[in-house]
Design a protein around this motif. Sequence first.
Motif, PDB file in Angstrom:
ATOM      1  N   GLU A  23       0.837  -1.187   0.000  1.00 46.64           N
ATOM      2  CA  GLU A  23       0.000   0.000   0.000  1.00 46.64           C
ATOM      3  C   GLU A  23       0.879   1.246   0.000  1.00 46.64           C
ATOM      4  O   GLU A  23       1.945   1.251   0.586  1.00 46.64           O
ATOM      5  CB  GLU A  23      -0.875   0.053   1.258  1.00 46.64           C
ATOM      6  CG  GLU A  23      -1.905  -1.038   1.342  1.00 46.64           C
ATOM      7  CD  GLU A  23      -2.701  -0.976   2.636  1.00 46.64           C
ATOM      8  OE1 GLU A  23      -3.876  -1.354   2.584  1.00 46.64           O
ATOM      9  OE2 GLU A  23      -2.157  -0.554   3.674  1.00 46.64           O
ATOM     10  N   TRP A  32      -6.098  15.118  -2.027  1.00 49.70           N
ATOM     11  CA  TRP A  32      -6.160  13.701  -2.366  1.00 49.70           C
ATOM     12  C   TRP A  32      -7.587  13.191  -2.442  1.00 49.70           C
ATOM     13  O   TRP A  32      -7.880  12.289  -3.240  1.00 49.70           O
ATOM     14  CB  TRP A  32      -5.293  12.872  -1.416  1.00 49.70           C
ATOM     15  CG  TRP A  32      -3.865  13.045  -1.774  1.00 49.70           C
ATOM     16  CD1 TRP A  32      -2.927  13.793  -1.130  1.00 49.70           C
ATOM     17  CD2 TRP A  32      -3.226  12.517  -2.935  1.00 49.70           C
ATOM     18  NE1 TRP A  32      -1.742  13.763  -1.812  1.00 49.70           N
ATOM     19  CE2 TRP A  32      -1.891  12.989  -2.929  1.00 49.70           C
ATOM     20  CE3 TRP A  32      -3.635  11.715  -3.983  1.00 49.70           C
ATOM     21  CZ2 TRP A  32      -0.978  12.665  -3.930  1.00 49.70           C
ATOM     22  CZ3 TRP A  32      -2.731  11.389  -4.980  1.00 49.70           C
ATOM     23  CH2 TRP A  32      -1.419  11.862  -4.947  1.00 49.70           C
ATOM     24  N   LEU A  36      -9.215  10.884  -5.456  1.00 52.73           N
ATOM     25  CA  LEU A  36      -9.516   9.484  -5.148  1.00 52.73           C
ATOM     26  C   LEU A  36     -10.994   9.179  -4.895  1.00 52.73           C
ATOM     27  O   LEU A  36     -11.508   8.177  -5.400  1.00 52.73           O
ATOM     28  CB  LEU A  36      -8.692   9.034  -3.938  1.00 52.73           C
ATOM     29  CG  LEU A  36      -7.185   9.036  -4.128  1.00 52.73           C
ATOM     30  CD1 LEU A  36      -6.484   8.756  -2.804  1.00 52.73           C
ATOM     31  CD2 LEU A  36      -6.767   8.019  -5.179  1.00 52.73           C
ATOM     32  N   ILE A  44      -2.221   2.412 -12.054  1.00 50.09           N
ATOM     33  CA  ILE A  44      -1.437   3.327 -11.238  1.00 50.09           C
ATOM     34  C   ILE A  44      -0.022   3.329 -11.793  1.00 50.09           C
ATOM     35  O   ILE A  44       0.551   2.260 -12.032  1.00 50.09           O
ATOM     36  CB  ILE A  44      -1.381   2.868  -9.761  1.00 50.09           C
ATOM     37  CG1 ILE A  44      -2.778   2.710  -9.182  1.00 50.09           C
ATOM     38  CG2 ILE A  44      -0.558   3.849  -8.926  1.00 50.09           C
ATOM     39  CD1 ILE A  44      -2.789   2.033  -7.830  1.00 50.09           C
ATOM     40  N   TRP A  64      -5.221  -0.728 -10.896  1.00 47.91           N
ATOM     41  CA  TRP A  64      -5.991   0.016  -9.908  1.00 47.91           C
ATOM     42  C   TRP A  64      -7.001  -0.929  -9.268  1.00 47.91           C
ATOM     43  O   TRP A  64      -7.812  -1.554  -9.953  1.00 47.91           O
ATOM     44  CB  TRP A  64      -6.722   1.179 -10.570  1.00 47.91           C
ATOM     45  CG  TRP A  64      -7.747   1.823  -9.703  1.00 47.91           C
ATOM     46  CD1 TRP A  64      -9.096   1.642  -9.762  1.00 47.91           C
ATOM     47  CD2 TRP A  64      -7.530   2.756  -8.639  1.00 47.91           C
ATOM     48  NE1 TRP A  64      -9.724   2.400  -8.816  1.00 47.91           N
ATOM     49  CE2 TRP A  64      -8.785   3.093  -8.101  1.00 47.91           C
ATOM     50  CE3 TRP A  64      -6.391   3.331  -8.082  1.00 47.91           C
ATOM     51  CZ2 TRP A  64      -8.939   3.987  -7.044  1.00 47.91           C
ATOM     52  CZ3 TRP A  64      -6.538   4.211  -7.026  1.00 47.91           C
ATOM     53  CH2 TRP A  64      -7.793   4.531  -6.525  1.00 47.91           C
ATOM     54  N   TYR A  67      -8.707   1.841  -2.799  1.00 45.36           N
ATOM     55  CA  TYR A  67      -8.029   2.284  -1.583  1.00 45.36           C
ATOM     56  C   TYR A  67      -8.941   2.012  -0.395  1.00 45.36           C
ATOM     57  O   TYR A  67     -10.132   1.762  -0.544  1.00 45.36           O
ATOM     58  CB  TYR A  67      -7.696   3.779  -1.652  1.00 45.36           C
ATOM     59  CG  TYR A  67      -8.929   4.654  -1.705  1.00 45.36           C
ATOM     60  CD1 TYR A  67      -9.529   5.103  -0.530  1.00 45.36           C
ATOM     61  CD2 TYR A  67      -9.510   5.006  -2.913  1.00 45.36           C
ATOM     62  CE1 TYR A  67     -10.674   5.878  -0.567  1.00 45.36           C
ATOM     63  CE2 TYR A  67     -10.652   5.777  -2.959  1.00 45.36           C
ATOM     64  CZ  TYR A  67     -11.237   6.208  -1.794  1.00 45.36           C
ATOM     65  OH  TYR A  67     -12.372   6.967  -1.833  1.00 45.36           O
ATOM     66  N   PHE A  85      -5.341   7.792   3.028  1.00 48.57           N
ATOM     67  CA  PHE A  85      -5.830   6.926   1.969  1.00 48.57           C
ATOM     68  C   PHE A  85      -4.744   5.868   1.778  1.00 48.57           C
ATOM     69  O   PHE A  85      -3.593   6.214   1.488  1.00 48.57           O
ATOM     70  CB  PHE A  85      -6.007   7.687   0.654  1.00 48.57           C
ATOM     71  CG  PHE A  85      -7.108   8.707   0.690  1.00 48.57           C
ATOM     72  CD1 PHE A  85      -8.438   8.316   0.629  1.00 48.57           C
ATOM     73  CD2 PHE A  85      -6.826  10.054   0.766  1.00 48.57           C
ATOM     74  CE1 PHE A  85      -9.457   9.260   0.644  1.00 48.57           C
ATOM     75  CE2 PHE A  85      -7.830  11.000   0.784  1.00 48.57           C
ATOM     76  CZ  PHE A  85      -9.161  10.608   0.719  1.00 48.57           C
ATOM     77  N   ILE A  87      -3.637   3.321  -0.608  1.00 50.60           N
ATOM     78  CA  ILE A  87      -3.853   2.937  -2.005  1.00 50.60           C
ATOM     79  C   ILE A  87      -3.207   1.584  -2.248  1.00 50.60           C
ATOM     80  O   ILE A  87      -2.010   1.397  -1.997  1.00 50.60           O
ATOM     81  CB  ILE A  87      -3.261   3.999  -2.948  1.00 50.60           C
ATOM     82  CG1 ILE A  87      -3.885   5.366  -2.656  1.00 50.60           C
ATOM     83  CG2 ILE A  87      -3.466   3.596  -4.411  1.00 50.60           C
ATOM     84  CD1 ILE A  87      -3.141   6.534  -3.269  1.00 50.60           C
TER      85      ILE A  87
END
Length: 93
Positions: A23, A32, A36, A44, A64, A67, A85, A87
């Motif tokens: 992550e 952000w 998001l 990504i 992708w 998140y 977040f 991700i």
Amino acid sequence: MSTLRLSLIGEYFHQIKAGAKLEEYRLCTPYWAKRLVGRSYDQIEIAWGYPKANDKERRILRKWTGYTIKTMQHKHFGPEPVTVFAIDVSRTG
């Protein structure tokens, strides 16, 4: 194809490339959230710093998968717990 681009320092770039870091964290800020929340991407692109366009060694592509929002402590965010977040950068291809 829509791409979320993340620039990282070398330490975290290499951990993701090796599969040790699954992550990538970004503070829950309006900046952000706008990128998001309610958005979806095809992939990504993770870059070590800001490489030249033709520098493939300093770029990683990941699928992708979204998140989650977490509260955590991290050396780059200071000693207090923060909301981030998280991700997912674990999926290749």
